[in-house]
Motif scaffolding. Structure first.
Motif, PDB file in Angstrom:
ATOM      1  N   GLU A  86      -1.335 117.645  31.950  1.00  0.00           N
ATOM      2  CA  GLU A  86      -2.003 116.632  31.139  1.00  0.00           C
ATOM      3  C   GLU A  86      -3.103 115.944  31.951  1.00  0.00           C
TER       4      GLU A  86
ATOM      5  N   MET B  66      -4.959 113.103  33.345  1.00  0.00           N
ATOM      6  CA  MET B  66      -4.622 111.701  33.567  1.00  0.00           C
ATOM      7  C   MET B  66      -5.833 110.849  33.906  1.00  0.00           C
ATOM      8  N   ASP B  67      -6.828 111.444  34.562  1.00  0.00           N
ATOM      9  CA  ASP B  67      -7.970 110.639  35.008  1.00  0.00           C
ATOM     10  C   ASP B  67      -9.169 111.551  35.248  1.00  0.00           C
TER      11      ASP B  67
ATOM     12  N   LYS C 254      -1.440 115.936  35.530  1.00  0.00           N
ATOM     13  CA  LYS C 254      -0.002 115.764  35.743  1.00  0.00           C
ATOM     14  C   LYS C 254       0.703 116.976  35.172  1.00  0.00           C
TER      15      LYS C 254
ATOM     16  N   MET D 225       1.381 115.446  40.500  1.00  0.00           N
ATOM     17  CA  MET D 225      -0.020 115.121  40.248  1.00  0.00           C
ATOM     18  C   MET D 225      -0.911 116.077  41.032  1.00  0.00           C
TER      19      MET D 225
END
Length: 301
Positions: free
Chosen positions: A145, A147-148, A157, A163
């Motif tokens: 996913e 995340m940033d 993630k 991470m």
């Protein structure tokens, strides 16, 4: 000596008078240049706020939004500075500033080539609608996913909660698979049944089981079923069907559920799912006893 001092004094007075006259003559231009600089400063503030709000509607990252707003403000201030220098008739100074800025920009660009490439890649990624925070993507050998997305790196993630931080440049230069862009995924289920099985019954039972397990499948005809080969211990088949899913985790859950339900259905109908069996046969006798040695030979040794 007196004449030299007098001459120097006269030159100094003449120079000061020239400067004074020049200042008096250029007072309107100086005042106008100061007004232009002040105006550009205040305009830059409003431009910064307006651009930041405009960019925030399309970019979720505050770091990128603030950077673009500040860059727009800097452009406005530089435009005011160049305009003020032009009003003061400082064309040569303006040319020197432009040349110096070009050389400095080239040097900085060469020194920070990797950093700048990641920065610009981050800006490009932030404006891409097909890559958003919360999407489930697969790229550079990693899946997870988003995340940033910032000015330096791209953070994923994974399903195991690890991470992964990837430089923006690699994301932009390599293929990226986005599972979230589509709401449907295809499940592939491979299995085998015993040679004694009724193949028509197996196909019908498998399709009906898959159809009853997933609400989005309206009819057993929507499930694809193909026998693929005569295996060493089973007749193998491939079953394919579509489900509503947006990430790889939902796909894994759906496949696991399908396997469980198909196994239950086969057990009720006594359909065998064979597995390879290895039989070890020891039908020869190995002689582990040593032959008796001749006493004569033993004595000679």
């Amino acid at each position: 000596m007196k004449s030299q001092l007098t001459e120097a004094y006269n030159l100094l007075i003449e120079k000061l008078e020239g400067w004074f006259n020049l200042i008096i003559t250029n007072i309107p231009n100086l005042v106008l240049a100061i007004l232009v600089l002040a105006t550009s400063y205040f305009v830059a503030k409003y431009v910064n706020k307006y651009v930041s709000k405009l960019v925030a509607k399309r970019v979720q990252e505050n770091s990128i939004t603030n950077m673009i707003g500040r860059l727009s403000a800097v452009v406005v201030v530089l435009a005011g500075l160049f305009l003020a220098l032009g009003i003061l008739n400082l064309g040569k100074t303006l040319t020197s500033l432009l040349a110096g800025a070009g050389v400095a920009g080239l040097a900085i660009g060469l020194a920070l080539q990797g950093t700048l490439s990641n920065t610009f890649a981050g800006i490009v990624l932030s404006f891409r609608k097909k890559i958003q925070i919360g999407h489930w993507v697969e790229t550079n050998g990693f899946s997870g996913e988003v995340m940033d997305i910032n000015l330096k790196d791209f953070t994923l993630k994974e399903a195991d909660n690890n991470m992964v931080v990837i430089p923006n440049k690699l994301i932009l230069e390599n293929p990226l698979k986005n599972y979230t862009l589509t709401t449907r995924m295809r499940i592939f289920l491979e299995c085998g049944v015993g040679y004694e099985s009724d193949l028509d019954l197996v196909e019908k039972l498998t399709k009906e089981t898959i159809c009853n397990t997933f609400d989005q499948i309206e009819s057993p005809d929507d499930v694809e079923f193909y026998y693929t080969e005569f295996g060493g211990s089973s007749i193998n088949y491939l079953c394919r069907f579509w489900i509503d899913a947006e990430n790889a985790l939902e796909k894994l859950r759906a496949k696991s559920k399908a396997i469980i339900e198909v196994k239950k259905a086969y057990d009720k109908e006594d359909i065998n799912i064979p597995f390879p069996i290895r039989t070890l046969q020891f039908d020869n006798k190995l002689d582990f006893e040593m032959p008796e040695m001749d006493n004569k030979q033993f004595s000679n040794n």
